[in-house]
Design a protein around this motif. Structure first.
Motif, mmCIF file in Angstrom:
data_model
loop_
_atom_site.group_PDB
_atom_site.id
_atom_site.type_symbol
_atom_site.label_atom_id
_atom_site.label_comp_id
_atom_site.label_asym_id
_atom_site.label_seq_id
_atom_site.Cartn_x
_atom_site.Cartn_y
_atom_site.Cartn_z
ATOM 1 N N PRO A 4 -89.489 52.043 47.603
ATOM 2 C CA PRO A 4 -90.669 52.447 46.830
ATOM 3 C C PRO A 4 -90.542 53.851 46.228
ATOM 4 O O PRO A 4 -90.985 54.086 45.108
ATOM 5 N N GLY A 5 -89.917 54.774 46.951
ATOM 6 C CA GLY A 5 -89.728 56.118 46.421
ATOM 7 C C GLY A 5 -88.818 56.132 45.205
ATOM 8 O O GLY A 5 -89.060 56.844 44.232
ATOM 9 N N VAL B 284 -88.421 53.667 43.163
ATOM 10 C CA VAL B 284 -89.158 53.051 42.059
ATOM 11 C C VAL B 284 -90.059 54.087 41.411
ATOM 12 O O VAL B 284 -90.142 54.188 40.184
ATOM 13 N N LEU B 285 -90.728 54.888 42.222
ATOM 14 C CA LEU B 285 -91.622 55.903 41.677
ATOM 15 C C LEU B 285 -90.861 56.965 40.889
ATOM 16 O O LEU B 285 -91.367 57.487 39.899
ATOM 17 N N MET B 286 -89.651 57.309 41.345
ATOM 18 C CA MET B 286 -88.854 58.322 40.650
ATOM 19 C C MET B 286 -87.946 57.715 39.586
ATOM 20 O O MET B 286 -87.200 58.429 38.932
ATOM 21 N N ASN B 287 -87.969 56.391 39.445
ATOM 22 C CA ASN B 287 -87.165 55.677 38.468
ATOM 23 C C ASN B 287 -85.670 55.958 38.669
ATOM 24 O O ASN B 287 -84.930 56.221 37.723
#
Length: 70
Positions: free
Chosen positions: A29-30, A32-35
Protein backbone atom coordinates in the motif's frame (compact mmCIF):
# COMPACT_ATOMS: atom_id res chain seq x y z
CA UNK A 1 -21.11 -20.67 19.31
CA UNK A 2 -18.55 -18.28 17.73
CA UNK A 3 -16.04 -19.03 20.50
CA UNK A 4 -15.78 -22.51 19.09
CA UNK A 5 -14.52 -21.17 15.73
CA UNK A 6 -12.52 -18.22 17.03
CA UNK A 7 -9.05 -19.51 15.95
CA UNK A 8 -10.30 -20.21 12.42
CA UNK A 9 -11.98 -16.79 12.22
CA UNK A 10 -8.80 -15.09 13.45
CA UNK A 11 -6.73 -16.97 10.87
CA UNK A 12 -9.20 -16.06 8.12
CA UNK A 13 -9.21 -12.38 9.10
CA UNK A 14 -5.41 -12.29 9.21
CA UNK A 15 -5.33 -13.91 5.76
CA UNK A 16 -7.71 -11.25 4.41
CA UNK A 17 -5.57 -8.47 5.88
CA UNK A 18 -2.43 -10.06 4.42
CA UNK A 19 -4.09 -10.69 1.05
CA UNK A 20 -5.25 -7.12 0.58
CA UNK A 21 -2.12 -5.47 1.97
CA UNK A 22 0.91 -7.56 0.94
CA UNK A 23 0.68 -10.12 -1.85
CA UNK A 24 3.25 -11.63 -4.18
CA UNK A 25 3.62 -9.60 -7.39
CA UNK A 26 1.54 -6.78 -5.97
CA UNK A 27 2.90 -3.50 -4.60
CA UNK A 28 2.50 -2.71 -0.95
CA UNK A 29 0.00 0.00 0.00
CA UNK A 30 2.84 2.44 0.71
CA UNK A 31 4.36 1.84 -2.72
CA UNK A 32 0.98 2.41 -4.32
CA UNK A 33 0.61 5.72 -2.52
CA UNK A 34 4.12 6.81 -3.55
CA UNK A 35 3.68 5.40 -7.07
CA UNK A 36 6.87 3.30 -6.78
CA UNK A 37 7.73 0.47 -9.13
CA UNK A 38 10.67 -1.86 -8.77
CA UNK A 39 12.71 -3.22 -11.65
CA UNK A 40 13.26 -6.95 -11.83
CA UNK A 41 17.06 -7.27 -11.93
CA UNK A 42 16.78 -10.82 -13.20
CA UNK A 43 15.22 -9.51 -16.41
CA UNK A 44 18.11 -7.10 -17.09
CA UNK A 45 21.16 -8.69 -18.63
CA UNK A 46 24.40 -7.72 -16.87
CA UNK A 47 27.11 -6.01 -18.84
CA UNK A 48 29.71 -8.48 -19.91
CA UNK A 49 33.45 -7.88 -20.28
CA UNK A 50 33.14 -8.11 -24.06
CA UNK A 51 30.61 -5.31 -24.20
CA UNK A 52 32.78 -3.13 -21.94
CA UNK A 53 35.83 -3.72 -24.12
CA UNK A 54 33.88 -2.91 -27.29
CA UNK A 55 32.55 0.29 -25.74
CA UNK A 56 36.06 1.30 -24.66
CA UNK A 57 37.49 0.61 -28.10
CA UNK A 58 34.70 2.52 -29.82
CA UNK A 59 35.31 5.54 -27.57
CA UNK A 60 39.08 5.33 -28.06
CA UNK A 61 38.70 5.16 -31.84
CA UNK A 62 36.25 8.08 -31.81
CA UNK A 63 38.66 10.22 -29.76
CA UNK A 64 41.61 9.27 -31.99
CA UNK A 65 39.67 10.11 -35.16
CA UNK A 66 38.50 13.43 -33.73
CA UNK A 67 42.09 14.37 -32.81
CA UNK A 68 43.40 13.45 -36.27
CA UNK A 69 40.72 15.49 -38.02
CA UNK A 70 41.61 18.67 -36.12
Amino acid sequence: MLFQYEPELDAFLEFLIWRFSIWVDKPTPGNVLMNLRYRDDRAVLPRGKGRQVCTFLACAVAVELSLRCI
